[in-house]
Scaffold this active site. Sequence first.
Site, PDB file in Angstrom:
ATOM      1  N   GLY A  12       0.826  -1.209   0.000  1.00 16.92           N
ATOM      2  CA  GLY A  12       0.000   0.000   0.000  1.00 16.92           C
ATOM      3  C   GLY A  12       0.856   1.253   0.000  1.00 16.92           C
ATOM      4  CG  ASP A  13       0.353   3.993   2.257  1.00 16.34           C
ATOM      5  OD1 ASP A  13      -0.794   4.353   1.923  1.00 16.34           O
ATOM      6  OD2 ASP A  13       0.651   3.612   3.404  1.00 16.34           O
ATOM      7  CE  LYS A  16      -3.121   1.949  -3.656  1.00 24.95           C
ATOM      8  NZ  LYS A  16      -2.041   1.987  -2.669  1.00 24.95           N
ATOM      9  CG  ASN A  38      -9.087   0.185   4.268  1.00 27.45           C
ATOM     10  OD1 ASN A  38      -9.770   0.718   3.396  1.00 27.45           O
ATOM     11  ND2 ASN A  38      -8.766  -1.092   4.232  1.00 27.45           N
ATOM     12  CB  ALA A  39      -7.898   3.661   0.734  1.00 30.29           C
ATOM     13  N   GLY A  40      -5.923   5.876   1.928  1.00 29.30           N
ATOM     14  CA  GLY A  40      -5.640   7.313   1.906  1.00 29.30           C
ATOM     15  C   GLY A  40      -4.805   7.560   0.659  1.00 29.30           C
ATOM     16  CG  HIS A  41      -5.712   6.333  -2.725  1.00 30.90           C
ATOM     17  ND1 HIS A  41      -6.389   5.599  -3.669  1.00 30.90           N
ATOM     18  CD2 HIS A  41      -5.250   5.425  -1.821  1.00 30.90           C
ATOM     19  CE1 HIS A  41      -6.345   4.315  -3.346  1.00 30.90           C
ATOM     20  NE2 HIS A  41      -5.664   4.185  -2.230  1.00 30.90           N
ATOM     21  NE  ARG A 140     -25.299 -15.271   4.519  1.00 26.79           N
ATOM     22  CZ  ARG A 140     -25.261 -16.579   4.536  1.00 26.79           C
ATOM     23  NH1 ARG A 140     -25.656 -17.259   3.489  1.00 26.79           N
ATOM     24  NH2 ARG A 140     -24.849 -17.226   5.602  1.00 26.79           N
ATOM     25  CD  GLN A 206      -6.872  -1.272   1.153  1.00 23.85           C
ATOM     26  OE1 GLN A 206      -7.658  -1.909   0.489  1.00 23.85           O
ATOM     27  NE2 GLN A 206      -7.196  -0.118   1.699  1.00 23.85           N
ATOM     28  N   PRO A 286       3.796   6.459  11.586  1.00 25.50           N
ATOM     29  CG  PRO A 286       5.498   6.149  13.154  1.00 25.50           C
ATOM     30  CD  PRO A 286       4.034   6.448  13.027  1.00 25.50           C
ATOM     31  NE  ARG A 287       2.561   5.788   4.389  1.00 23.94           N
ATOM     32  CZ  ARG A 287       2.283   6.707   3.458  1.00 23.94           C
ATOM     33  NH1 ARG A 287       3.259   7.225   2.727  1.00 23.94           N
ATOM     34  NH2 ARG A 287       1.052   7.098   3.249  1.00 23.94           N
ATOM     35  N   GLY A 402       8.382  13.508  -7.750  1.00 20.25           N
ATOM     36  CA  GLY A 402       7.870  14.468  -6.775  1.00 20.25           C
ATOM     37  C   GLY A 402       6.383  14.225  -6.601  1.00 20.25           C
TER      38      GLY A 402
HETATM   39  P1  GDP Z   1      -1.448   5.649  -2.172  1.00 16.31           P
HETATM   40  O1  GDP Z   1      -2.184   5.188  -0.979  1.00 16.31           O
HETATM   41  O2  GDP Z   1      -0.867   4.530  -2.967  1.00 16.31           O
HETATM   42  O3  GDP Z   1      -2.270   6.578  -3.045  1.00 16.31           O
HETATM   43  O4  GDP Z   1      -0.221   6.508  -1.643  1.00 16.31           O
HETATM   44  P2  GDP Z   1      -0.289   7.650  -0.501  1.00 16.31           P
HETATM   45  O5  GDP Z   1      -0.957   8.833  -1.065  1.00 16.31           O
HETATM   46  O6  GDP Z   1      -0.841   7.072   0.757  1.00 16.31           O
HETATM   47  O7  GDP Z   1       1.246   7.870  -0.228  1.00 16.31           O
HETATM   48  C1  GDP Z   1       2.101   8.356  -1.203  1.00 16.31           C
HETATM   49  C2  GDP Z   1       2.684   9.697  -0.712  1.00 16.31           C
HETATM   50  O8  GDP Z   1       3.795  10.043  -1.490  1.00 16.31           O
HETATM   51  C3  GDP Z   1       1.706  10.857  -0.856  1.00 16.31           C
HETATM   52  O9  GDP Z   1       1.945  11.770   0.172  1.00 16.31           O
HETATM   53  C4  GDP Z   1       2.064  11.465  -2.203  1.00 16.31           C
HETATM   54  O10 GDP Z   1       1.744  12.858  -2.282  1.00 16.31           O
HETATM   55  C5  GDP Z   1       3.562  11.256  -2.211  1.00 16.31           C
HETATM   56  N1  GDP Z   1       4.162  11.023  -3.525  1.00 16.31           N
HETATM   57  C6  GDP Z   1       3.659  10.363  -4.605  1.00 16.31           C
HETATM   58  N2  GDP Z   1       4.575  10.276  -5.587  1.00 16.31           N
HETATM   59  C7  GDP Z   1       5.690  10.890  -5.131  1.00 16.31           C
HETATM   60  C8  GDP Z   1       7.002  11.086  -5.678  1.00 16.31           C
HETATM   61  O11 GDP Z   1       7.341  10.672  -6.786  1.00 16.31           O
HETATM   62  N3  GDP Z   1       7.893  11.743  -4.886  1.00 16.31           N
HETATM   63  C9  GDP Z   1       7.588  12.209  -3.649  1.00 16.31           C
HETATM   64  N4  GDP Z   1       8.530  12.814  -2.936  1.00 16.31           N
HETATM   65  N5  GDP Z   1       6.357  12.038  -3.097  1.00 16.31           N
HETATM   66  C10 GDP Z   1       5.436  11.370  -3.829  1.00 16.31           C
HETATM   67  P1  IMO Z   2      -3.820   2.687   0.585  1.00 16.69           P
HETATM   68  O1  IMO Z   2      -4.986   2.466  -0.350  1.00 16.69           O
HETATM   69  C1  IMO Z   2      -1.196   0.994   3.632  1.00 16.69           C
HETATM   70  C2  IMO Z   2      -2.983  -1.963   6.340  1.00 16.69           C
HETATM   71  C3  IMO Z   2      -3.107  -1.559   7.787  1.00 16.69           C
HETATM   72  C4  IMO Z   2      -2.952  -2.920   8.458  1.00 16.69           C
HETATM   73  C5  IMO Z   2      -3.693  -3.846   7.502  1.00 16.69           C
HETATM   74  C6  IMO Z   2      -5.143  -4.133   7.899  1.00 16.69           C
HETATM   75  O2  IMO Z   2      -3.688   4.069   1.080  1.00 16.69           O
HETATM   76  O3  IMO Z   2      -2.571   2.127  -0.015  1.00 16.69           O
HETATM   77  P2  IMO Z   2      -7.355  -2.669   7.801  1.00 16.69           P
HETATM   78  O4  IMO Z   2      -7.689  -1.368   8.445  1.00 16.69           O
HETATM   79  O5  IMO Z   2      -7.479  -2.662   6.321  1.00 16.69           O
HETATM   80  O6  IMO Z   2      -8.103  -3.820   8.416  1.00 16.69           O
HETATM   81  O7  IMO Z   2      -5.799  -2.897   8.176  1.00 16.69           O
HETATM   82  O8  IMO Z   2      -3.683  -3.195   6.231  1.00 16.69           O
HETATM   83  N1  IMO Z   2      -3.611  -1.026   5.375  1.00 16.69           N
HETATM   84  C7  IMO Z   2      -2.914  -0.180   4.606  1.00 16.69           C
HETATM   85  N2  IMO Z   2      -1.590   0.089   4.549  1.00 16.69           N
HETATM   86  N3  IMO Z   2      -2.044   1.605   2.777  1.00 16.69           N
HETATM   87  C8  IMO Z   2      -3.368   1.338   2.790  1.00 16.69           C
HETATM   88  O9  IMO Z   2      -4.223   1.816   1.871  1.00 16.69           O
HETATM   89  C9  IMO Z   2      -3.870   0.432   3.772  1.00 16.69           C
HETATM   90  N4  IMO Z   2      -5.098  -0.028   4.079  1.00 16.69           N
HETATM   91  C10 IMO Z   2      -4.929  -0.934   5.057  1.00 16.69           C
HETATM   92  O10 IMO Z   2      -2.093  -0.660   8.154  1.00 16.69           O
HETATM   93  O11 IMO Z   2      -1.601  -3.291   8.433  1.00 16.69           O
HETATM   94 MG    MG Z   3      -2.239   5.519   1.086  1.00 17.24          MG
END
Ligand code: GDP
Ligand code: IMO
Ligand code: MG
Length: 412
Positions: A12-13, A16, A38-41, A140, A206, A286-287, A402
């Site tokens: 994840g993270d 995307k 649970n997602a944060g994009h 269900r 994820q 913190p990751r 970036g």
């Molecule tokens: P996602 O869950 O897969 O959409 O990823 P997240 O948004 O949770 O985490 C990615 C983080 O890295 C976000 O804060 C983005 O703004 C940042 N990001 C994405 N691409 C880049 C990159 O190429 N360079 C840097 N420095 N940051 C990036």
């Molecule tokens: P995005 O879409 C990173 C992780 C949690 C935990 C496990 C189970 O932003 O990439 P949950 O709440 O789903 O039952 O937690 O999955 N997790 C993620 N880690 N990015 C995410 O989403 C996640 N969504 C869940 O940290 O380890």
């Molecule tokens: Mg994320």
Amino acid sequence: MRADIVIGMQWGDEGKGKVVDYLASMYSSVVRYNGGPNAGHTVIADGQSFTFHHIPSGALMRKKLFIAPGMLINPEIFREEIESLKKVVPEFSLKIDIRTSLITPAEVELDKKIEELKGAASIGTTLRGIGPAYSSKALRISPRVSDVLSGKFDASIYKKLYNIEFNFTEWMEEAKETLSNYAFDVREELLRSIENGESILFESAQGTLLDPIYGTYPYVTSSNTTASYAFVSSGIPFKYAGKIIGVLKAYTTRVGKGPMPTEMSENLANFIRESGKEYGATTGRPRRIGWLDLPALRYAKEINGVDELFITKLDVLSGLKELKVALSYSINGKEVERFPPPEDLELVQPVYQSLEPIPKLESGDFSHIVKNGWVSAPFQMKKYIDFIEKNLKTRVSYVSLGAEREMTVKVD
Ligand code: GDP
Ligand code: IMO
Ligand code: MG
């Protein structure tokens, strides 16, 4: 027209959200298909920053947005997200499928309870009620969007089973108010739009290694994170599958517990965490940080059938004194290239190859590369990307340097 799919190849993270925003210009619609809040994009573009939890990351590009019913919606969080988005994009087109299951306060509470009961064996969930809500769906007994719209939902079993106090009737009414304007038969609309030649981009949440079947069980999430689930979730026949775009970070991160073979020493991890701003977009945790893990990526490539790679955060590796990549693993002295089952993953030792470090570049240098093309990148960067491409036997299409939309470069 076919439907392309963006998936995460790690835990994840991977970025995307940024990738979907960047690619969205080529599609009519963007569809989120798994997980829930649970997602944060995060998307950063035109001087604005927005973190999506349910809503697809094509919103800033003014695309048609859809939520497929294999997702979960928490109506309270959804309402807040809509209100925040309206401040950035006053008008947008968003449709959620009437079959989508909802997360209630009971499941959020239950997530917390289960984590407490597990103690040292806890997963480190996002505490968004994801596991309990997918369980309620499998049992269900939980409400769907259509149930709150009709108001004809029998909550008695639910209340008895979970024994958690909250005013269900009030909750249903509020959910109806929040969701009714957005509720549609998304499956039908998506199929018609594909048949009419429109292009669709599916957005996964994820990452592959958090998949409940193929990930590092039990340290996983509760809905499938792989490309195939886009079709199960949306009801679109898989004969419409297009390209699978695999997103990976130039290194590895993980939030929550579970095995992570290439995890780094805290000193170096700390440096990358600060320069890469590696804190959870949903929970602020913190990751954990590690080197690039090729056995894990080869596995993710196979599971999803990845056609091309989008590599993010290469800028974060610039200026590190050493640069390493795990080529294979060693288990009890025996070298293996494949990604082992979770029980063996705890035992593996990564076998690293060192590569030439990428020199320290300033933000102007990255802008220069974006402006003048990949050919102008320092040779160490190009070597790193070539190395990944050769090892994964998959084309790298784009490299991100970036967080902002424009900091993306096409690899020829
Ligand atoms: P996602 O869950 O897969 O959409 O990823 P997240 O948004 O949770 O985490 C990615 C983080 O890295 C976000 O804060 C983005 O703004 C940042 N990001 C994405 N691409 C880049 C990159 O190429 N360079 C840097 N420095 N940051 C990036
Ligand atoms: P995005 O879409 C990173 C992780 C949690 C935990 C496990 C189970 O932003 O990439 P949950 O709440 O789903 O039952 O937690 O999955 N997790 C993620 N880690 N990015 C995410 O989403 C996640 N969504 C869940 O940290 O380890
Ligand atoms: Mg994320």
